[in-house]
Design a protein around this motif. Sequence first.
Motif, PDB file in Angstrom:
ATOM      1  N   ARG A  31       0.825  -1.209   0.000  1.00 16.09           N
ATOM      2  CA  ARG A  31       0.000   0.000   0.000  1.00 16.09           C
ATOM      3  C   ARG A  31       0.860   1.261   0.000  1.00 16.09           C
ATOM      4  N   PHE A  89       2.944   2.270  -8.111  1.00 17.65           N
ATOM      5  CA  PHE A  89       1.992   1.581  -7.247  1.00 17.65           C
ATOM      6  C   PHE A  89       2.059   0.088  -7.509  1.00 17.65           C
ATOM      7  N   SER A  92      -2.507  -3.920  -7.698  1.00 16.43           N
ATOM      8  CA  SER A  92      -3.722  -4.135  -6.909  1.00 16.43           C
ATOM      9  C   SER A  92      -4.111  -2.876  -6.125  1.00 16.43           C
ATOM     10  N   TRP A  93      -3.132  -2.145  -5.588  1.00 18.27           N
ATOM     11  CA  TRP A  93      -3.418  -0.921  -4.831  1.00 18.27           C
ATOM     12  C   TRP A  93      -3.945   0.162  -5.759  1.00 18.27           C
ATOM     13  N   GLU A  96      -7.499  -0.739  -6.525  1.00 18.45           N
ATOM     14  CA  GLU A  96      -8.348  -0.524  -5.352  1.00 18.45           C
ATOM     15  C   GLU A  96      -8.647   0.962  -5.145  1.00 18.45           C
ATOM     16  N   GLY A 126      -2.833   4.220   2.804  1.00 17.67           N
ATOM     17  CA  GLY A 126      -1.555   4.096   2.103  1.00 17.67           C
ATOM     18  C   GLY A 126      -0.538   5.099   2.603  1.00 17.67           C
TER      19      GLY A 126
END
Length: 133
Positions: A31, A89, A92-93, A96, A126
């Motif tokens: 994150r 990044f 997946s983050w 999301e 994050g």
Amino acid sequence: RGKAIAFFDCYVKPLPGWADPVLSTLQTSPRSVVLPAIADIDPTTWDVKGSPKHFDNIFTWEVEAVQLYFDRKHVNWSFPVDQGHVHIFSRSWWQELGGYDRYMRGSSSLLTENIELSLRVLLCGGKFEALED
């Protein structure tokens, strides 16, 4: 598909070996938004000038950005706002978070997309992580 997504402004030149420390950081801290140090480049020859350095944006009440360059050996604070020139990044983050706001068009001259994305990163758990030189 890759495990990371990277955004580089047009005047940023990734140097050999840049991806290994980035991927390692994202693996241990998925994150995080990774912010590598950036070196100046010659606009004509594309040669690197000087050593890579970190900087942070400071925003005035008039929403103007002032860039503050610093040496990570002497200054160690967390980045409150994405510097915008390079950010990386985990895929997946990024998904999301919802990626860039599709309605944030034509805002790059004011850096408002950096503020908006930074707020989403911070409000959703994050952090911004500067890589060592």
